[in-house]
Design an enzyme around this catalytic site. Structure first.
Site, PDB file in Angstrom:
ATOM      1  N   LYS A 125       0.801  -1.229   0.000  1.00  0.00           N
ATOM      2  CA  LYS A 125       0.000   0.000   0.000  1.00  0.00           C
ATOM      3  C   LYS A 125       0.835   1.282   0.000  1.00  0.00           C
ATOM      4  CE  LYS A 125      -4.302  -1.742   2.019  1.00  0.00           C
ATOM      5  NZ  LYS A 125      -5.334  -1.504   3.050  1.00  0.00           N
ATOM      6  N   ASP A 136      -9.977   3.200   2.173  1.00  0.00           N
ATOM      7  CA  ASP A 136     -10.113   2.531   3.471  1.00  0.00           C
ATOM      8  C   ASP A 136     -10.806   3.420   4.506  1.00  0.00           C
ATOM      9  OD1 ASP A 136      -9.053   0.042   2.837  1.00  0.00           O
ATOM     10  OD2 ASP A 136      -6.995   0.643   3.307  1.00  0.00           O
TER      11      ASP A 136
END
Length: 279
Positions: free
Chosen positions: A66, A102
């Site tokens: 990420k 997220d």
């Protein structure tokens, strides 16, 4: 020609994203497929070149890539840049742009339980990537305070210092947070404690819980961690990680296709794969 979408990570075999997104492509009659790719860290740059050369429509990014993926992107959304992590990439006319869904996904899922975070006192357990995304996102919603509890207090202090948004915060030890747990309207557990092989463990002990408090755990397998079970026994409302997973996926799907999908369909599909019922 069928459009390619993907998820990259290591490991990747456990991901339910392919089942979820392929069902949506079929439901909305979009000629596309979504496939998982296990990508080692040392191969990330080459894989990025390959995906771009194939004209991938977009892809998701999971651990451990990420943050590592950012230098290989053409552009990064402001929120993702501030968080320092990307979980969704969109091919915009040959340019790969990174986003982080997220935090926004958690917030959207949270709205199914509470109408607003404004004016509420929040505790986030953990100081990793998910905690960072959730902290930065909630900080924009004008909470009364967001405290951070972590095994290493210095890491929590650094996360608080990195946040570009003004919010009252304190870095706490896990023991201190557990002792003061009755102060919070919302508690969010973001660590891996509660997943296999640590299903019998809790990140902290809840000494008390405020009336009408909501306790969240972003883990969704198992559906009810020991932490959530203990919170429910004390009379709190609880939420597992299904909503965050579904909404972050829905936001990614919207960025790729322009269609915000049926989240209830997504939720039912994920629960079917897990073989359980929601908390």
């Amino acid at each position: 020609m069928k459009k390619l979408f993907a998820v990259i990570g290591d490991p990747i075999g456990h991901s339910m994203s392919p089942v979820m997104h392929n069902d949506l492509f079929s439901f909305y009659q979009i000629d596309a497929t979504y496939v998982p790719f296990q990508v080692k860290s040392e191969d990330l740059q080459d894989v990025m070149k390959g995906l771009k050369a194939m004209g991938v429509g977009g892809f998701n990014v999971t651990v451990p890539h990420k943050s590592a993926i950012i230098p290989f992107l053409d552009e990064v959304d402001e929120l993702a840049a501030r968080i320092g992590a990307v979980n969704t990439v969109v091919n915009e006319n040959g340019r790969l742009k990174g986003y982080n869904t997220d935090g926004p996904g958690f917030l959207e899922g949270l709205k199914t339980h509470i109408s607003t975070v404004a004016g509420k006192k929040v505790l986030i357990i953990g100081a990793g990537g998910a905690a960072r995304a959730i902290y930065f996102t909630l900080a924009k919603e004008k909470p009364l305070a967001i405290d951070m509890a972590n095994r290493t207090i210095e890491k929590a202090e650094q996360l608080i210092a990195d946040c570009p948004y003004t919010v009252s915060s304190a870095a706490l030890s896990l023991a201190e947070a557990g002792k003061n747990s009755g102060e919070y309207d919302l508690i969010v557990q973001t660590t891996l404690i509660g997943m296999a092989p640590k299903t019998a463990e809790q990140p902290l002990q809840l000494s008390s819980i405020k009336n009408q408090s909501l306790i969240c755990d972003i883990i969704y397998n198992p559906l009810a961690t020991k932490f959530l079970t203990a919170a429910k026994e004390k009379g709190a409302s609880i939420q597992n990680g299904i909503d965050m997973f579904v909404y972050q996926g829905a936001l990614a799907f919207e960025k790729w296709t322009g269609v915000f999908p049926d989240v209830q369909r997504m939720r039912a599909n994920v629960l079917k794969q897990l073989g359980g019922n929601p908390c």
